[in-house]
Scaffold this motif. Structure first.
Motif, short mmCIF file in Angstrom:
data_model
loop_
_atom_site.label_atom_id
_atom_site.label_comp_id
_atom_site.label_asym_id
_atom_site.label_seq_id
_atom_site.Cartn_x
_atom_site.Cartn_y
_atom_site.Cartn_z
N ARG A 1 -43.39 -7.74 56.31
CA ARG A 1 -43.78 -8.17 54.96
C ARG A 1 -45.26 -8.51 54.85
O ARG A 1 -45.81 -8.54 53.77
CB ARG A 1 -42.91 -9.32 54.47
N ASP A 2 -45.93 -8.75 55.99
CA ASP A 2 -47.37 -9.02 56.00
C ASP A 2 -48.20 -7.74 56.08
O ASP A 2 -49.42 -7.80 56.08
CB ASP A 2 -47.73 -9.94 57.17
N GLY A 3 -47.53 -6.60 56.21
CA GLY A 3 -48.23 -5.32 56.30
C GLY A 3 -48.65 -4.94 57.71
O GLY A 3 -49.32 -3.94 57.92
N ASP A 4 -48.26 -5.74 58.71
CA ASP A 4 -48.58 -5.43 60.10
C ASP A 4 -47.62 -4.36 60.62
O ASP A 4 -46.46 -4.32 60.23
CB ASP A 4 -48.43 -6.68 60.99
N SER B 1 -43.44 -1.49 59.15
CA SER B 1 -44.32 -2.63 58.88
C SER B 1 -43.48 -3.82 58.43
O SER B 1 -42.37 -3.66 57.93
CB SER B 1 -45.35 -2.28 57.81
N GLN C 1 -40.47 -2.46 56.21
CA GLN C 1 -40.52 -1.14 55.60
C GLN C 1 -40.52 -0.11 56.72
O GLN C 1 -41.34 -0.20 57.64
CB GLN C 1 -41.77 -0.98 54.74
N LYS D 1 -51.74 -5.87 64.74
CA LYS D 1 -52.59 -6.30 63.62
C LYS D 1 -53.90 -5.54 63.72
O LYS D 1 -54.49 -5.47 64.79
CB LYS D 1 -52.84 -7.80 63.68
#
Length: 107
Positions: A81-84, A79, A62, A104
């Motif tokens: 797909r894990d939001g990192d 970011s 994203q 992270k």
């Protein structure tokens, strides 16, 4: 099982305390290619930035925009797909991920 990419190298984690709370930011650089850029092909042979954006979003990234870095890479900040948080570099001729830095946030 795939053979490990010979260009991948082990890089130590860097930890830095942030503020007075217990959160820590851990930066994990993931180097997948040499530092001499992403491609030697002419820009006329590259994917368009719109195509690169579509492929990166399909992979779960994203971000707001794709930019050209080092005159031979496409780069995104956003970011995964894990939001990192990530800074990712792609070969603009084939959309292959060449390297990325992952941040992270741990509590």
């Amino acid at each position: 099982m795939h053979a490990q990419n010979k260009a991948e190298t082990s890089v130590p984690q860097v930890q830095k305390s942030v503020g007075s709370n217990s959160k820590q930011v851990v930066t994990i650089p993931k180097i997948l290619a040499n530092d001499k850029g992403c491609t030697t092909l002419k820009k006329s042979e590259w994917l368009s930035q719109e195509e690169m954006a579509l492929l990166a979003k399909h992979r779960g990234y994203q971000f707001e925009k794709v930019k050209i870095s080092y005159e031979s890479c496409y780069e995104i900040y956003g970011s995964n797909r894990d939001g990192d948080l990530v800074e990712a570099y792609f070969d603009p001729s084939n959309a292959k991920l060449t390297r990325q830095n992952i941040v992270k946030i741990k509590q």
